[in-house]
Write an enzyme that holds these catalytic residues in place. Structure first.
Site, PDB file in Angstrom:
ATOM      1  N   GLY A 176      -3.181  27.628  -1.995  1.00 31.68           N
ATOM      2  CA  GLY A 176      -3.371  26.200  -1.803  1.00 31.68           C
ATOM      3  C   GLY A 176      -3.287  25.784  -0.351  1.00 31.68           C
ATOM      4  O   GLY A 176      -3.803  26.456   0.552  1.00 31.68           O
ATOM      5  N   CYS A 177      -2.605  24.672  -0.113  1.00 30.60           N
ATOM      6  CA  CYS A 177      -2.520  24.115   1.238  1.00 30.60           C
ATOM      7  C   CYS A 177      -1.845  25.054   2.227  1.00 30.60           C
ATOM      8  O   CYS A 177      -2.048  24.937   3.435  1.00 30.60           O
ATOM      9  CB  CYS A 177      -1.779  22.777   1.207  1.00 30.60           C
ATOM     10  N   GLY A 178      -1.054  25.991   1.741  1.00 29.22           N
ATOM     11  CA  GLY A 178      -0.386  26.930   2.629  1.00 29.22           C
ATOM     12  C   GLY A 178      -1.251  28.108   3.044  1.00 29.22           C
ATOM     13  O   GLY A 178      -0.841  28.908   3.891  1.00 29.22           O
TER      14      GLY A 178
END
Length: 365
Positions: free
Chosen positions: A143-145
């Site tokens: 995801g965003c990471g």
């Protein structure tokens, strides 16, 4: 050590300002929320002015099967990844000469918004003249990471192979996960935040960096840290339904950041012999305005230290894993650090997890 030499990006052509996105959300959610006007304030208060989508906004008003959306993901992701990689290896603002495709030793492909087997890095190698011996490392689900994690894994690869040239490609088409039949508040808030974007970053060892860089000073990665919070799977992620990806997005994310991230940052910097006072800039994944505010407060940062993060959020919204790579590009294009100054790069993602990199700017030319 690994040096970050160049960043290339690719944006979809369908540009949507936040007012149009708010009107779209009203049409989609007004029957489910009596307080729709109050909820729509998130579109005005989030400091996002525009985003880009792979389809015209009217397309998202209708139901589309998971098969249709995923087929579009594969088609559009490949096209944008190809463009981002080309720009990365030919960007004259960063490079003195193009980097040949067949000199790339490893390709890390990051995504969480669509599915493909063979993975998209294979398809990318078939449309660009990479060496058939290029190592492929597809990474899915961060995801965003994912963008910061990709940079970390590339750094570790170059530590093992100091002569290597490594590409990190992050491609996220968040809009294709939108489900109009999902009338949850999480989906409404997600509609105010997420956009589509693709970015590619070139990392090399010192020898190649000296040969190719045009920049006066170049960020060298000194170290990385990955941390996963125990029993936090419900903070963010996807539920998978017959219609595709359904967003999980906890309202507690900003407070979790405020109460958890500082300890992780302090521990990481202390291990490397530094503190937050030594850091000149934080190239952070800007999950949203409240996330940026949580960074500022919990880490005692100044607004200018997150300037690039705020600008990327304003222009493109949250593009999941690709966003932090856009932040890196924006900073390298518009600002500079003197040799010896430090910068922190970081992102948060499902798990709930954090990925941090510490960089020192060095002069090589």
């Amino acid at each position: 050590m690994a040096y970050i030499l160049s960043v290339g990006t690719s944006l979809p052509k369908h540009h949507v300002d936040q007012q149009a996105a708010s009107q779209f959300a009203r049409s989609q959610f007004k029957r489910s929320f009596k307080d729709i006007d109050r909820l729509l304030k998130a579109f005005n208060n989030g400091e996002i002015e525009s985003r880009q989508f792979v389809q015209p906004i009217d397309w998202y008003q209708e139901h589309h099967s998971f098969e249709e959306k995923n087929n579009l993901y594969v088609e559009k992701a490949l096209a944008h990844a190809k463009e981002a990689v080309f720009h990365c290896l030919h960007e004259t603002a960063f490079l003195t000469m193009p980097v040949p495709f067949d000199e790339i030793d490893a390709l890390f492909f990051i995504s969480s918004t669509g599915l493909s087997t063979p993975s998209l890095d294979v398809k990318l190698m078939n449309v660009l003249p990479f060496s058939p011996y290029t190592k492929r490392v597809p990474i899915w689900g961060l995801g965003c990471g994912g963008g910061a994690a990709g940079l970390s894994r590339a750094y570790e690869y170059i530590r093992a192979y100091p002569e290597a040239k490594v590409l990190v490609v992050a491609c996220e088409l968040c809009s294709l996960t939108f489900q109009p039949q999902d009338q949850s508040k999480s989906n409404l808030i997600g509609t105010s935040l997420f956009g589509d974007g693709t970015a590619a970053v070139l990392l090399t060892g010192e020898k190649a960096a000296s040969k190719y860089t045009r920049l006066k000073t170049v960020p060298k990665v000194l170290g990385t840290q990955s941390v996963t919070m125990k029993d936090s799977e419900d903070v963010m992620g996807w539920d998978f339904t017959a219609d595709g990806f359904r967003v999980i997005f906890s309202r507690d994310i900003p407070s979790i950041i405020s109460g958890w991230l500082k300890e992780q940052v302090d521990q990481f910097l202390h291990q490397l012999g530094f503190s937050t006072e030594d850091v000149s800039v934080f190239l952070a994944h800007p999950g949203g305005k409240k996330v940026i505010d949580a960074y500022l407060e919990s880490l005692s940062l100044q607004e200018h230290q997150l300037f690039s993060s705020k600008e990327v959020l304003k222009q493109h919204g949250n593009m999941s894993s690709a966003t932090v790579l856009y932040v890196m590009k924006h900073f390298l294009e518009h600002q500079s650090l003197d040799a010896g100054q430090l910068g922190l790069c970081g992102a948060l993602g499902p798990g709930f997890s954090s990925e941090l990199l510490l960089m020192k700017w060095e002069g090589l030319s």
